[in-house]
Motif scaffolding. Sequence first.
Motif, mmCIF file in Angstrom:
data_model
loop_
_atom_site.group_PDB
_atom_site.id
_atom_site.type_symbol
_atom_site.label_atom_id
_atom_site.label_comp_id
_atom_site.label_asym_id
_atom_site.label_seq_id
_atom_site.Cartn_x
_atom_site.Cartn_y
_atom_site.Cartn_z
ATOM 1 N N ALA A 126 0.813 -1.088 -0.013
ATOM 2 C CA ALA A 126 0.066 -0.483 0.049
ATOM 3 C C ALA A 126 0.628 1.318 0.151
ATOM 4 N N PHE A 127 2.235 1.286 -0.271
ATOM 5 C CA PHE A 127 3.137 2.453 -0.133
ATOM 6 C C PHE A 127 3.053 3.406 -1.180
ATOM 7 N N ASP A 128 3.721 4.742 -0.980
ATOM 8 C CA ASP A 128 2.933 5.435 -1.843
ATOM 9 C C ASP A 128 3.370 4.781 -3.775
ATOM 10 N N GLN A 129 3.274 5.308 -4.423
ATOM 11 C CA GLN A 129 2.975 5.045 -5.839
ATOM 12 C C GLN A 129 3.297 3.259 -6.041
ATOM 13 N N SER A 130 2.834 3.041 -5.083
ATOM 14 C CA SER A 130 2.850 1.617 -5.167
ATOM 15 C C SER A 130 1.135 1.114 -6.550
ATOM 16 N N ALA A 131 0.416 2.491 -7.004
ATOM 17 C CA ALA A 131 -0.180 1.252 -7.631
ATOM 18 C C ALA A 131 -0.349 2.342 -9.156
ATOM 19 N N PRO A 132 0.392 2.042 -10.407
ATOM 20 C CA PRO A 132 0.233 3.150 -11.528
ATOM 21 C C PRO A 132 -0.561 2.287 -11.619
ATOM 22 N N ILE A 133 -1.259 3.140 -12.650
ATOM 23 C CA ILE A 133 -2.661 3.103 -13.578
ATOM 24 C C ILE A 133 -2.282 4.113 -14.952
ATOM 25 N N GLY A 134 -2.498 4.151 -15.834
ATOM 26 C CA GLY A 134 -2.154 4.670 -17.360
ATOM 27 C C GLY A 134 -4.138 4.630 -17.624
ATOM 28 N N LYS A 135 -4.143 5.519 -18.979
ATOM 29 C CA LYS A 135 -5.404 5.197 -19.751
ATOM 30 C C LYS A 135 -6.361 4.381 -19.348
#
Length: 203
Positions: A107-116
Amino acid sequence: MKIICIGRNYVEHAKELSNPVPKKPVFFMKPDTALLQKNNPFFYPSFSEDVHYEVELVLRICKNGRHIEEKFAGNYFDEIGIGIDFTARDIQADCKKKGLPWEIAKAFDQSAPIGKFIKSSQVSDLSNINFSLKINDELRQQGNSRDMIFSFNQIIAYVSKFITLREGDYIFTGTPEGVGPAKIDDHFEAFIEDEKLLDFNVK
Ligand code: MG
Protein backbone atom coordinates in the motif's frame (compact mmCIF):
# COMPACT_ATOMS: atom_id res chain seq x y z
CA MET A 1 -11.48 7.13 -3.42
CA LYS A 2 -10.10 3.73 -2.61
CA ILE A 3 -8.30 0.98 -4.45
CA ILE A 4 -9.34 -2.62 -3.93
CA CYS A 5 -6.99 -5.32 -5.17
CA ILE A 6 -7.77 -8.98 -5.76
CA GLY A 7 -5.01 -11.45 -4.97
CA ARG A 8 -4.44 -14.92 -6.42
CA ASN A 9 -7.05 -14.56 -9.17
CA TYR A 10 -5.09 -16.52 -11.78
CA VAL A 11 -4.24 -20.18 -11.09
CA GLU A 12 -0.75 -20.06 -12.62
CA HIS A 13 0.20 -17.00 -10.56
CA ALA A 14 -1.05 -18.54 -7.31
CA LYS A 15 1.13 -21.56 -8.13
CA GLU A 16 4.25 -19.51 -8.92
CA LEU A 17 4.11 -17.99 -5.41
CA SER A 18 3.23 -21.37 -3.84
CA ASN A 19 -0.14 -20.04 -2.69
CA PRO A 20 -3.29 -22.17 -2.57
CA VAL A 21 -5.94 -21.48 -5.24
CA PRO A 22 -8.66 -19.58 -3.31
CA LYS A 23 -12.29 -20.68 -3.00
CA LYS A 24 -13.42 -17.08 -2.40
CA PRO A 25 -11.83 -13.89 -3.72
CA VAL A 26 -8.90 -12.65 -1.62
CA PHE A 27 -8.74 -8.88 -1.46
CA PHE A 28 -6.73 -6.10 0.13
CA MET A 29 -6.65 -2.33 -0.26
CA LYS A 30 -4.33 0.48 -1.18
CA PRO A 31 -4.97 4.10 -0.16
CA ASP A 32 -5.48 6.92 -2.67
CA THR A 33 -1.87 7.99 -2.04
CA ALA A 34 -0.74 4.77 -3.79
CA LEU A 35 -1.99 6.02 -7.17
CA LEU A 36 0.60 6.99 -9.74
CA GLN A 37 -0.91 8.63 -12.81
CA LYS A 38 -0.06 10.50 -16.01
CA ASN A 39 2.87 8.18 -16.75
CA ASN A 40 4.91 9.82 -14.01
CA PRO A 41 8.05 7.91 -12.97
CA PHE A 42 7.99 5.32 -10.20
CA PHE A 43 10.69 6.01 -7.64
CA TYR A 44 12.12 2.77 -6.32
CA PRO A 45 11.47 2.81 -2.55
CA SER A 46 14.42 2.75 -0.17
CA PHE A 47 12.81 0.24 2.21
CA SER A 48 12.79 -2.72 -0.19
CA GLU A 49 15.34 -4.59 -2.27
CA ASP A 50 12.82 -6.71 -4.13
CA VAL A 51 9.91 -4.71 -5.55
CA HIS A 52 7.92 -6.89 -7.97
CA TYR A 53 5.62 -5.82 -10.79
CA GLU A 54 2.19 -7.40 -11.24
CA VAL A 55 0.26 -6.23 -14.32
CA GLU A 56 -3.51 -6.23 -13.83
CA LEU A 57 -6.74 -5.19 -15.50
CA VAL A 58 -8.31 -2.36 -13.49
CA LEU A 59 -12.01 -1.49 -13.28
CA ARG A 60 -13.27 2.00 -12.57
CA ILE A 61 -16.42 2.02 -10.45
CA CYS A 62 -19.06 4.41 -11.85
CA LYS A 63 -21.85 4.16 -9.28
CA ASN A 64 -22.18 3.78 -5.53
CA GLY A 65 -23.38 0.37 -4.37
CA ARG A 66 -23.38 -2.24 -1.66
CA HIS A 67 -24.65 -5.81 -1.63
CA ILE A 68 -24.58 -5.71 -5.42
CA GLU A 69 -25.99 -8.81 -7.06
CA GLU A 70 -23.70 -10.49 -9.54
CA LYS A 71 -26.23 -10.13 -12.35
CA PHE A 72 -26.28 -6.33 -11.89
CA ALA A 73 -22.55 -5.90 -11.23
CA GLY A 74 -21.84 -4.92 -14.84
CA ASN A 75 -23.74 -1.66 -14.25
CA TYR A 76 -21.24 -0.58 -11.60
CA PHE A 77 -18.15 -0.15 -13.77
CA ASP A 78 -17.87 1.77 -17.00
CA GLU A 79 -14.15 1.85 -17.78
CA ILE A 80 -11.30 -0.64 -17.92
CA GLY A 81 -7.63 0.17 -17.76
CA ILE A 82 -4.36 -1.41 -16.85
CA GLY A 83 -2.26 -0.95 -13.76
CA ILE A 84 0.72 -2.30 -11.89
CA ASP A 85 0.29 -3.68 -8.38
CA PHE A 86 3.81 -2.99 -7.13
CA THR A 87 4.67 -5.30 -4.25
CA ALA A 88 7.68 -5.23 -1.93
CA ARG A 89 8.08 -9.00 -2.12
CA ASP A 90 10.80 -9.16 0.55
CA ILE A 91 8.60 -7.32 3.06
CA GLN A 92 5.52 -9.31 2.04
CA ALA A 93 7.38 -12.59 2.59
CA ASP A 94 8.34 -11.43 6.07
CA CYS A 95 4.74 -10.39 6.86
CA LYS A 96 3.40 -13.73 5.62
CA LYS A 97 5.92 -15.67 7.67
CA LYS A 98 4.87 -13.80 10.80
CA GLY A 99 1.15 -14.00 9.96
CA LEU A 100 0.97 -10.18 9.80
CA PRO A 101 -1.06 -7.97 7.42
CA TRP A 102 0.62 -7.06 4.11
CA GLU A 103 -0.09 -3.33 4.01
CA ILE A 104 3.48 -2.09 4.12
CA ALA A 105 4.37 -4.41 1.24
CA LYS A 106 1.43 -3.39 -0.95
CA ALA A 107 0.00 0.00 0.00
CA PHE A 108 3.03 2.28 -0.10
CA ASP A 109 3.14 5.55 -2.07
CA GLN A 110 3.17 5.08 -5.87
CA SER A 111 2.47 1.34 -5.56
CA ALA A 112 -0.50 1.59 -7.96
CA PRO A 113 0.40 3.11 -11.34
CA ILE A 114 -2.62 3.32 -13.65
CA GLY A 115 -2.79 4.49 -17.22
CA LYS A 116 -5.48 5.58 -19.63
CA PHE A 117 -8.87 3.86 -19.43
CA ILE A 118 -11.17 2.67 -22.18
CA LYS A 119 -14.96 2.52 -22.04
CA SER A 120 -16.06 -0.98 -21.10
CA SER A 121 -18.89 -0.59 -23.61
CA GLN A 122 -16.21 -0.51 -26.35
CA VAL A 123 -14.93 -3.95 -25.31
CA SER A 124 -16.70 -6.63 -27.32
CA ASP A 125 -16.22 -9.47 -24.80
CA LEU A 126 -15.24 -8.67 -21.20
CA SER A 127 -14.39 -12.31 -20.59
CA ASN A 128 -11.82 -12.35 -23.40
CA ILE A 129 -9.51 -9.35 -22.91
CA ASN A 130 -5.83 -9.78 -23.74
CA PHE A 131 -3.41 -7.66 -21.73
CA SER A 132 0.35 -7.55 -21.40
CA LEU A 133 3.38 -5.89 -19.89
CA LYS A 134 6.63 -5.09 -21.68
CA ILE A 135 9.72 -3.99 -19.80
CA ASN A 136 12.56 -2.50 -21.84
CA ASP A 137 10.72 -3.69 -24.95
CA GLU A 138 10.67 -7.33 -23.78
CA LEU A 139 7.37 -9.12 -23.10
CA ARG A 140 7.28 -10.03 -19.38
CA GLN A 141 3.64 -10.83 -18.61
CA GLN A 142 0.58 -11.57 -20.65
CA GLY A 143 -2.87 -12.58 -19.58
CA ASN A 144 -6.45 -12.92 -20.66
CA SER A 145 -9.49 -12.16 -18.51
CA ARG A 146 -10.89 -15.60 -19.37
CA ASP A 147 -8.29 -17.13 -17.03
CA MET A 148 -9.51 -15.24 -13.96
CA ILE A 149 -10.76 -17.52 -11.20
CA PHE A 150 -13.35 -14.88 -10.21
CA SER A 151 -14.95 -12.74 -12.94
CA PHE A 152 -15.34 -8.96 -12.76
CA ASN A 153 -18.98 -9.40 -11.73
CA GLN A 154 -18.19 -12.00 -9.07
CA ILE A 155 -15.51 -9.72 -7.63
CA ILE A 156 -17.88 -6.75 -7.41
CA ALA A 157 -20.62 -8.86 -5.82
CA TYR A 158 -18.23 -10.30 -3.26
CA VAL A 159 -16.37 -7.12 -2.29
CA SER A 160 -19.59 -5.07 -2.01
CA LYS A 161 -20.92 -7.45 0.64
CA PHE A 162 -18.29 -6.05 2.97
CA ILE A 163 -17.36 -2.62 1.63
CA THR A 164 -19.51 0.01 -0.07
CA LEU A 165 -18.21 0.76 -3.55
CA ARG A 166 -18.23 4.40 -4.56
CA GLU A 167 -18.00 6.14 -7.89
CA GLY A 168 -14.33 6.69 -8.68
CA ASP A 169 -13.02 3.65 -6.79
CA TYR A 170 -10.67 1.29 -8.63
CA ILE A 171 -10.51 -2.49 -8.52
CA PHE A 172 -7.28 -4.25 -9.51
CA THR A 173 -8.45 -7.66 -10.66
CA GLY A 174 -5.36 -9.84 -10.14
CA THR A 175 -2.21 -10.71 -12.01
CA PRO A 176 -1.35 -13.58 -14.35
CA GLU A 177 1.92 -15.50 -13.97
CA GLY A 178 5.28 -13.97 -14.81
CA VAL A 179 5.70 -11.48 -11.95
CA GLY A 180 9.27 -10.44 -11.26
CA PRO A 181 11.57 -7.74 -9.91
CA ALA A 182 11.54 -4.14 -11.12
CA LYS A 183 14.88 -2.42 -11.54
CA ILE A 184 15.94 1.22 -11.58
CA ASP A 185 15.97 2.52 -15.20
CA ASP A 186 13.37 -0.03 -16.36
CA HIS A 187 10.87 1.22 -18.94
CA PHE A 188 7.36 -0.16 -18.37
CA GLU A 189 4.70 -0.32 -21.10
CA ALA A 190 1.34 -2.01 -20.55
CA PHE A 191 -1.31 -2.85 -23.11
CA ILE A 192 -4.90 -3.95 -23.50
CA GLU A 193 -4.94 -5.85 -26.78
CA ASP A 194 -2.60 -3.74 -28.97
CA GLU A 195 -3.35 -0.42 -27.33
CA LYS A 196 -0.68 1.02 -25.06
CA LEU A 197 -2.39 2.54 -22.03
CA LEU A 198 0.48 2.90 -19.57
CA ASP A 199 4.10 3.98 -20.12
CA PHE A 200 6.50 5.01 -17.35
CA ASN A 201 10.06 4.67 -16.09
CA VAL A 202 11.52 3.42 -12.82
CA LYS A 203 13.91 5.87 -11.20
MG1 MG B 1 -1.73 -8.16 -7.48
